[in-house]
Design a protein around this motif. Structure first.
Motif, PDB file in Angstrom:
ATOM      1  N   ALA A 228     -13.360  -6.765  -4.058  1.00  0.00           N
ATOM      2  CA  ALA A 228     -12.908  -6.017  -3.330  1.00  0.00           C
ATOM      3  C   ALA A 228     -11.278  -6.434  -2.858  1.00  0.00           C
ATOM      4  O   ALA A 228     -10.556  -5.928  -2.982  1.00  0.00           O
ATOM      5  CB  ALA A 228     -13.477  -6.351  -1.917  1.00  0.00           C
ATOM      6  N   CYS A 229     -11.687  -8.320  -2.731  1.00  0.00           N
ATOM      7  CA  CYS A 229     -10.036  -8.514  -3.283  1.00  0.00           C
ATOM      8  C   CYS A 229      -9.031  -8.112  -4.790  1.00  0.00           C
ATOM      9  O   CYS A 229      -7.939  -7.723  -3.938  1.00  0.00           O
ATOM     10  CB  CYS A 229     -10.090  -9.712  -2.715  1.00  0.00           C
ATOM     11  N   ARG A 230      -9.593  -8.149  -5.324  1.00  0.00           N
ATOM     12  CA  ARG A 230      -9.032  -7.633  -6.153  1.00  0.00           C
ATOM     13  C   ARG A 230      -7.973  -6.330  -6.553  1.00  0.00           C
ATOM     14  O   ARG A 230      -7.059  -5.568  -6.596  1.00  0.00           O
ATOM     15  CB  ARG A 230      -9.774  -7.662  -7.411  1.00  0.00           C
ATOM     16  N   LEU A 231      -9.018  -5.354  -6.251  1.00  0.00           N
ATOM     17  CA  LEU A 231      -8.915  -4.053  -6.024  1.00  0.00           C
ATOM     18  C   LEU A 231      -7.975  -3.532  -4.784  1.00  0.00           C
ATOM     19  O   LEU A 231      -7.099  -2.860  -4.629  1.00  0.00           O
ATOM     20  CB  LEU A 231     -10.218  -2.836  -5.856  1.00  0.00           C
ATOM     21  N   HIS A 232      -7.922  -4.466  -3.494  1.00  0.00           N
ATOM     22  CA  HIS A 232      -6.311  -4.035  -2.734  1.00  0.00           C
ATOM     23  C   HIS A 232      -5.465  -5.191  -3.345  1.00  0.00           C
ATOM     24  O   HIS A 232      -4.814  -3.523  -2.856  1.00  0.00           O
ATOM     25  CB  HIS A 232      -7.190  -5.034  -1.589  1.00  0.00           C
ATOM     26  N   LEU A 233      -5.388  -5.688  -4.051  1.00  0.00           N
ATOM     27  CA  LEU A 233      -4.313  -6.033  -4.670  1.00  0.00           C
ATOM     28  C   LEU A 233      -3.630  -4.991  -5.056  1.00  0.00           C
ATOM     29  O   LEU A 233      -2.479  -4.900  -5.377  1.00  0.00           O
ATOM     30  CB  LEU A 233      -4.172  -7.479  -5.240  1.00  0.00           C
ATOM     31  N   GLN A 234      -4.160  -4.236  -6.320  1.00  0.00           N
ATOM     32  CA  GLN A 234      -4.318  -3.590  -7.047  1.00  0.00           C
ATOM     33  C   GLN A 234      -3.550  -1.888  -6.258  1.00  0.00           C
ATOM     34  O   GLN A 234      -2.614  -1.695  -6.504  1.00  0.00           O
ATOM     35  CB  GLN A 234      -5.416  -2.987  -8.302  1.00  0.00           C
ATOM     36  N   SER A 235      -4.312  -1.970  -5.786  1.00  0.00           N
ATOM     37  CA  SER A 235      -4.031  -0.993  -4.811  1.00  0.00           C
ATOM     38  C   SER A 235      -2.540  -0.779  -4.102  1.00  0.00           C
ATOM     39  O   SER A 235      -2.274   0.151  -3.649  1.00  0.00           O
ATOM     40  CB  SER A 235      -5.532  -0.543  -3.789  1.00  0.00           C
ATOM     41  N   ASN A 236      -1.933  -1.407  -3.697  1.00  0.00           N
ATOM     42  CA  ASN A 236      -0.715  -1.167  -3.337  1.00  0.00           C
ATOM     43  C   ASN A 236       0.902  -2.102  -4.030  1.00  0.00           C
ATOM     44  O   ASN A 236       1.523  -1.986  -3.686  1.00  0.00           O
ATOM     45  CB  ASN A 236      -0.721  -2.740  -1.947  1.00  0.00           C
ATOM     46  N   GLN A 237       0.164  -1.776  -5.726  1.00  0.00           N
ATOM     47  CA  GLN A 237       1.306  -2.457  -6.089  1.00  0.00           C
ATOM     48  C   GLN A 237       2.517  -1.818  -6.150  1.00  0.00           C
ATOM     49  O   GLN A 237       2.991  -1.696  -6.525  1.00  0.00           O
ATOM     50  CB  GLN A 237       0.704  -3.568  -7.767  1.00  0.00           C
ATOM     51  N   ALA A 238       1.634   0.018  -6.625  1.00  0.00           N
ATOM     52  CA  ALA A 238       2.658   1.159  -6.157  1.00  0.00           C
ATOM     53  C   ALA A 238       3.629   1.000  -5.539  1.00  0.00           C
ATOM     54  O   ALA A 238       4.969   1.382  -5.684  1.00  0.00           O
ATOM     55  CB  ALA A 238       1.999   1.977  -7.306  1.00  0.00           C
ATOM     56  N   VAL A 239       2.555   1.090  -3.919  1.00  0.00           N
ATOM     57  CA  VAL A 239       3.637   1.642  -3.259  1.00  0.00           C
ATOM     58  C   VAL A 239       4.953  -0.334  -2.579  1.00  0.00           C
ATOM     59  O   VAL A 239       5.950   0.383  -3.015  1.00  0.00           O
ATOM     60  CB  VAL A 239       2.650   0.893  -1.879  1.00  0.00           C
ATOM     61  N   ALA A 240       4.623  -1.207  -3.259  1.00  0.00           N
ATOM     62  CA  ALA A 240       5.355  -2.585  -3.189  1.00  0.00           C
ATOM     63  C   ALA A 240       6.911  -2.138  -4.011  1.00  0.00           C
ATOM     64  O   ALA A 240       7.657  -2.422  -3.684  1.00  0.00           O
ATOM     65  CB  ALA A 240       4.610  -4.139  -3.160  1.00  0.00           C
ATOM     66  N   ARG A 241       6.055  -1.627  -5.026  1.00  0.00           N
ATOM     67  CA  ARG A 241       7.289  -1.476  -6.747  1.00  0.00           C
ATOM     68  C   ARG A 241       8.055  -0.720  -5.497  1.00  0.00           C
ATOM     69  O   ARG A 241       9.272  -0.869  -6.136  1.00  0.00           O
ATOM     70  CB  ARG A 241       6.504  -0.738  -8.029  1.00  0.00           C
ATOM     71  N   GLU A 242       7.491   0.275  -5.025  1.00  0.00           N
ATOM     72  CA  GLU A 242       8.847   1.277  -4.272  1.00  0.00           C
ATOM     73  C   GLU A 242       9.293   1.253  -3.565  1.00  0.00           C
ATOM     74  O   GLU A 242      10.806   1.519  -2.652  1.00  0.00           O
ATOM     75  CB  GLU A 242       8.510   2.939  -4.072  1.00  0.00           C
ATOM     76  N   GLY A 243       9.186  -0.131  -3.006  1.00  0.00           N
ATOM     77  CA  GLY A 243      10.704  -1.338  -1.650  1.00  0.00           C
ATOM     78  C   GLY A 243       9.520  -0.830  -0.638  1.00  0.00           C
ATOM     79  O   GLY A 243      10.380  -0.591   0.609  1.00  0.00           O
ATOM     80  N   SER A 244       8.183  -0.897  -0.472  1.00  0.00           N
ATOM     81  CA  SER A 244       8.242  -0.440   1.359  1.00  0.00           C
ATOM     82  C   SER A 244       7.231  -2.308   1.568  1.00  0.00           C
ATOM     83  O   SER A 244       6.725  -2.638   0.825  1.00  0.00           O
ATOM     84  CB  SER A 244       5.764   0.168   0.626  1.00  0.00           C
ATOM     85  N   ALA A 245       7.612  -2.422   2.515  1.00  0.00           N
ATOM     86  CA  ALA A 245       7.558  -3.487   3.303  1.00  0.00           C
ATOM     87  C   ALA A 245       6.282  -4.119   3.213  1.00  0.00           C
ATOM     88  O   ALA A 245       5.576  -4.568   3.933  1.00  0.00           O
ATOM     89  CB  ALA A 245       8.019  -3.206   4.679  1.00  0.00           C
ATOM     90  N   GLU A 246       5.133  -2.449   4.088  1.00  0.00           N
ATOM     91  CA  GLU A 246       3.628  -2.404   4.477  1.00  0.00           C
ATOM     92  C   GLU A 246       2.847  -3.040   2.909  1.00  0.00           C
ATOM     93  O   GLU A 246       2.252  -3.730   2.733  1.00  0.00           O
ATOM     94  CB  GLU A 246       3.068  -1.393   5.112  1.00  0.00           C
ATOM     95  N   GLY A 247       3.462  -2.412   1.639  1.00  0.00           N
ATOM     96  CA  GLY A 247       2.920  -2.845   0.624  1.00  0.00           C
ATOM     97  C   GLY A 247       2.991  -3.803   0.138  1.00  0.00           C
ATOM     98  O   GLY A 247       1.900  -4.308  -0.548  1.00  0.00           O
TER      99      GLY A 247
END
Length: 615
Positions: free
Chosen positions: A302-321
């Motif tokens: 679950a921790c691994r999937l949580h990490l992966q699910s936010n990478q595309a968002v963080a790549r776009e500059g999302s602070a919450e990502g």
């Protein structure tokens, strides 16, 4: 017709845009449904979304047979720039591919109500056209909390129009009644369409059968479109850790990133004109029946999937990502540290070290985000610098005294941009992607079993509640010990207490479902959260000071330095006032009785010894 359905189902499974769901009887620790349904697009109000053309919900009789199918474990990858040809020709594919593969043009239309009720309920309805076959799929999205018997509901259609006449016969607890009613009433409208070219190659490994699916094309919604380029590995049979093993071999061949982003998430964002949304950790899916071994796998995955699910968002500059990625890494490190006492492992230590390194790479971006949004937010400026002197955000005029908060905000732009370049470099780095693939492989293979003694193996077969109660009790005792004479604690001592409470909160979130929890467990969690939040505010000043020092060294404008001084003075004042709130929150937390039962592993050992003596 059944034969045609089997063929359609095979194509659907091998082509992730069409099917990505929670598996039937999932094995904790396996990569499941990291597909198009991962994500939770921003909720759109019924009157706030421009619908596409309304389509009828039925077509002419006769009825078309339907079937249900479980999903297959999958892993999504995104090729680096110009890396596609090298990955298609990677040695692992050349060595194990059965043939040259098949290429198809696939069109998938995603449907919803005009107000996106299905998406908001975690349900996906899509119609996929593959050559002459048209397949309709209704399923819960990946990450949607559902029972172990969940499967997709599939039917072969004659037209690319939703046909839901057999819906009443669908026995699916995951489909909420309001969604059933919405589907029955209609109307349903197309939200977006994915037009992809797919090359599928099947790898026949010694211990597994893996489909490697290369996809490129576009997602289109109204007058907007977005390019798609991704690789999906689908486990057909055998050892599921082979997914991550193939990923590691592809990484050796060319640059790639783990987690290419969810088709569903990207499509809804495109349709609504909104940014991708960060994903919080999903609620724990553990049950009182799971063993310790299953619980470890479930929590870590679950921790691994949580990490992966936010990478595309963080790549776009999302602070919450970025924030959610750091939360996922902290949760992962907390679980690994909890396990090291009873299951010491070199693998855990190595993975924990890599998780810390990744979190450190994200730290600067998170620090500047918090500083800009919270420390220098409009509410702060209005309190510190009243409107009658200078309006919030207004630049101080030449010769006018006072702190220049706008200049301070502007000074943050350069270091924050540099920090986000570090984030993007991290996401693209071979080291970070190797860490994630290694973590997935280690979880799927239950790597913690390899280095444990016999008593550790016995622990793994215990009900998860047994070690969970011991972990929670140890953290709780440690927190109470660190919090003695709370008002006399130094800032560093309060920070140490905050870290312990954070671990206790994560452990509580992990293991709460394994206990038959009384009502006061929720009160325990709430008070723990409030205390942790108050301690976080207390820690902000310590985190802010290095950032202010850096800005002060880079800039010499008097107004900016006055703004820095105002921030320092205000935080010192807030720290003093917050101490009283902290003391109250601490007393309330300390007064609570633990919700977990008094179960510890030594009790079992004593019982075994007593039985042996009597024998």
């Amino acid at each position: 017709m059944q034969r045609n359905l089997d063929k359609a189902e095979q194509a659907e499974r091998s082509e992730p845009a069409g099917l990505s769901i929670v598996p039937a009887r999932p094995l904790p620790g396996t990569a499941v449904a990291e597909g198009d349904d991962a994500g939770n697009p921003e909720r759109a109000q019924d009157d706030g979304v421009a619908p596409g053309p309304t389509l009828p919900c039925q077509i002419v009789p006769p009825p078309i047979p339907t079937t249900t199918r479980p999903s297959l474990p999958s892993l999504r990858l995104q090729p680096g720039t110009d890396a596609g040809p090298a990955l298609r020709a990677a040695p692992v594919i050349s060595q194990f591919a059965r043939n040259a593969g098949t290429t198809r043009r696939v069109e998938t239309i995603y449907f919803d109500t005009p107000g996106h009720r299905l998406s908001r309920a975690g349900v996906s309805l899509r119609i996929q056209t593959i050559g002459r076959r048209i397949v309709q799929t209704l399923s819960p999205r990946a990450g949607h909390r559902a029972g172990p018997e969940v499967s997709a509901w599939m039917s072969e259609l004659r037209e690319a129009t939703p046909d839901l006449r057999d819906l009443d016969r669908l026995q699916a607890d995951w489909l909420p009644q309001p969604v059933r009613e919405a589907l029955a009433r209609g109307p349903l409208v197309p939200v977006f369409v994915a037009r992809l070219r797919r090359l599928t190659r099947r790898l026949d490994l010694p211990d597994a059968l893996i489909d490697v699916v290369f996809e490129d094309g576009t997602i289109e919604a109204q007058d907007r479109s977005e390019a798609v380029d991704r690789i999906t590995l689908v486990s057909r049979d055998g050892d599921r850790s082979a997914l991550h093993d193939i990923g590691l071999r592809l990484l050796d061949a060319a640059p790639l990133q783990v987690g290419a982003g969810s088709m569903i998430q990207r499509g809804y964002a495109l349709a609504t004109g909104t940014a991708l949304r960060a994903q919080k950790a999903a609620p724990s899916s553990l049950t009182p029946a799971v063993t310790t071994d299953e619980a470890i796998a479930g929590v870590l995955d679950a921790c691994r999937l949580h990490l992966q699910s936010n990478q595309a968002v963080a790549r776009e500059g999302s602070a919450e990502g970025v924030h959610q990625m750091r939360v996922a890494l902290r949760r992962l490190r907390s679980m690994l540290s909890l396990l090291r006492r009873d299951l010491p492992s070199a693998g855990m230590q190595s993975l924990g070290g890599e998780a810390k390194w990744a979190a450190d790479q994200l730290g600067a971006a998170r620090g500047w985000d918090v500083f800009l949004a919270d420390t220098l937010g409009d509410a702060f400026i209005e309190r510190v610098h009243p409107a009658e002197h200078v309006r919030p955000g207004e630049r101080v005029r030449p010769g006018q005294a006072g702190p220049d908060f706008q200049a301070l905000r502007k000074a943050i732009e350069a270091p924050r941009a540099s920090a986000y370049r570090t984030v993007r470099a991290l996401l693209a780095s071979p080291r970070f992607n190797r860490f994630q693939l290694t973590l997935g492989h280690w979880i799927a293979r239950r790597g913690w079993r390899n280095e444990v003694a016999a008593d550790g193996l016995a622990l793994l077969s215990d009900p998860a509640a047994l070690p969970a109660a011991g972990m929670l009790a140890r953290l709780h005792r440690k927190a109470l010990r660190q919090g003695r004479q709370f008002r006399r604690l130094s800032a560093d001592e309060r920070h140490d207490l905050r870290i312990t409470l954070k671990k206790l909160r994560y452990a509580t979130e992990f293991f709460l479902p394994v206990f038959a929890t009384p009502d006061h467990s929720h009160r325990f969690v709430r008070r723990l959260g409030r205390l942790q939040e108050a301690l976080g505010l207390d820690h902000d000043a310590a985190e802010t000071q290095p950032l202010l020092d850096e800005l002060g060294r880079r800039n010499r404008a008097p107004g900016l330095h006055q703004a820095i001084g105002a921030v320092i003075g205000w935080q010192a004042r807030e720290e003093v006032l917050n101490l009283e709130t902290l003391a109250v929150q601490w007393r309330r937390f300390r007064a609570l009785q633990p919700f977990w039962p008094r179960l510890t592993r030594p009790l079992r050992a004593e019982a075994d010894q007593s039985d042996a003596t009597q024998g």
